[in-house]
Design an enzyme around this catalytic site. Structure first.
Site, mmCIF file in Angstrom:
data_model
loop_
_atom_site.group_PDB
_atom_site.id
_atom_site.type_symbol
_atom_site.label_atom_id
_atom_site.label_comp_id
_atom_site.label_asym_id
_atom_site.label_seq_id
_atom_site.Cartn_x
_atom_site.Cartn_y
_atom_site.Cartn_z
ATOM 1 N N LEU A 44 -0.620 -3.570 96.580
ATOM 2 C CA LEU A 44 0.202 -4.650 97.356
ATOM 3 C C LEU A 44 0.251 -3.827 98.723
ATOM 4 O O LEU A 44 0.522 -2.896 99.135
ATOM 5 C CB LEU A 44 1.624 -4.617 96.779
ATOM 6 C CG LEU A 44 1.852 -5.491 95.367
ATOM 7 C CD1 LEU A 44 3.146 -5.491 94.917
ATOM 8 C CD2 LEU A 44 1.405 -6.866 95.582
ATOM 9 N N ASP A 45 0.216 -5.087 99.719
ATOM 10 C CA ASP A 45 0.419 -4.451 101.009
ATOM 11 C C ASP A 45 1.857 -4.145 101.241
ATOM 12 O O ASP A 45 2.497 -4.341 100.556
ATOM 13 C CB ASP A 45 0.157 -5.660 102.078
ATOM 14 C CG ASP A 45 -1.308 -6.177 101.948
ATOM 15 O OD1 ASP A 45 -2.085 -5.499 101.672
ATOM 16 O OD2 ASP A 45 -1.401 -7.615 102.222
ATOM 17 N N PRO A 46 2.011 -2.987 102.461
ATOM 18 C CA PRO A 46 3.220 -2.710 102.436
ATOM 19 C C PRO A 46 4.422 -3.579 102.660
ATOM 20 O O PRO A 46 5.613 -3.585 102.306
ATOM 21 C CB PRO A 46 2.969 -1.684 103.684
ATOM 22 C CG PRO A 46 1.482 -1.333 103.831
ATOM 23 C CD PRO A 46 1.055 -2.540 103.116
ATOM 24 N N ALA A 48 4.356 -6.599 101.341
ATOM 25 C CA ALA A 48 4.566 -7.319 99.824
ATOM 26 C C ALA A 48 5.503 -6.513 99.320
ATOM 27 O O ALA A 48 5.880 -5.442 99.130
ATOM 28 C CB ALA A 48 3.318 -7.540 99.403
#
Length: 295
Positions: A44-46, A48
């Site tokens: 997951l992107d930071p 998100a």
């Protein structure tokens, strides 16, 4: 040299907060429990939030199966600006005064369901000639990313909070970039768009409603964290299980085919008296393991 650490095994499902990377969470948990081996099933992107399934020990052998499973995301698409990162953290690279109607959005979503092709965001972990795209982008390098196939099971509107945005829910297969969906939807609607926020609400058998918050995880002792681990088979709920004979279990533990009581199609997992033995396939009444779980 052997990696140091304890043979901790199981799954821990974290509700990841914004502002921290997936790898940072895995490394912190591994350090807290002094675990020998750990990994996660889908970055997951930071920025998100949501389900981050972390595997320890023998459970890491099931990571690829969970990575290939369907996942669900809820996210807000903000109209009016396209950014360098396709999310709210990037710089605006184009803008538009166009705000699509509900009817236009519903019609446009049809093209984003089923088998589609999508170009990953320039700031992504995709490799270009051995280098990560996000590193090249930050260095100002010019490069092109190739379109990649994606299966989108469903993509629906769940809220329209204002003319400037729409909240969508998407269920998709491996390799989906929500930021690309937002960017391309904006273009399809004749405007510009980016992801305002993103949340993974479930991943395979793991649901955000059952996840441990990061704050709660950090407040637990290492012993309590280990006690919170889910068994290996919790990640295998979407695959058939076959029960082995006593002699079959013995043979499978050694990496050999073993007798089972029933058949199954495709990938399955073998169990004996509640113990998960491995992943593989059934052929001619025997389970043939591709990965064996060490007790």
């Amino acid at each position: 040299m052997a990696r140091k650490g304890r043979p901790v095994t199981g799954w821990l499902v974290i509700d990841k907060p914004a502002g921290i990377g997936s790898t940072d969470i895995v490394n912190k948990l591994r350090w807290l429990m002094k675990a020998k081996k750990a990994g996660h099933a889908g970055t997951l992107d930071p920025a998100a939030t949501g389900v981050l399934a972390v595997a320890f020990g023998e459970a890491t052998k099931t990571v690829s199966l969970l990575t290939d499973s369907l996942k669900a995301y809820r996210f807000e698409v903000r109209f009016g600006a396209e950014t360098s990162t396709d999310d709210a953290e990037g710089e605006v690279v184009s803008s538009s005064p166009v705000r699509p109607t509900d009817e236009a959005i519903a019609a446009a979503l049809c093209a984003f369901r089923g088998d589609i092709l999508q170009v990953p965001p320039r700031v992504s972990a995709v490799k270009v000639d051995g280098e990560r795209a996000y590193d090249l982008a930050r260095e100002g390098e010019e490069f092109e990313l190739q379109a990649r196939p994606l299966w989108v099971e469903s993509l629906e509107v769940v809220d329209r909070p204002s003319p400037d945005s729409v909240v969508l829910e998407m269920v998709c297969g491996k390799g989906g970039y929500v930021r690309s969906i937002a960017r391309d939807l904006g273009r399809a609607l004749g405007t510009a768009a980016h992801v305002a926020w993103l949340r993974r609400i479930w991943s395979g058998p793991f649901d955000a409603a059952d996840a441990l918050t990061w704050e709660a995880a950090l407040a637990l002792t290492p012993e309590a964290l280990e006690a919170s681990l889910l068994p290996i088979q919790s990640a295998l709920a979407d695959f058939p299980m076959v029960e082995t004979t006593l002699d079959g279990a013995r043979r499978i533990r050694l990496g050999n085919p073993g007798d089972v009581f029933q058949s199954a199609e495709g990938i399955c997992w073998a169990s004996h008296q509640g113990e998960a033995l491995g992943i593989g396939e059934v052929k001619m009444g025997q389970f043939h393991p591709s990965r064996v779980f060490v007790a």
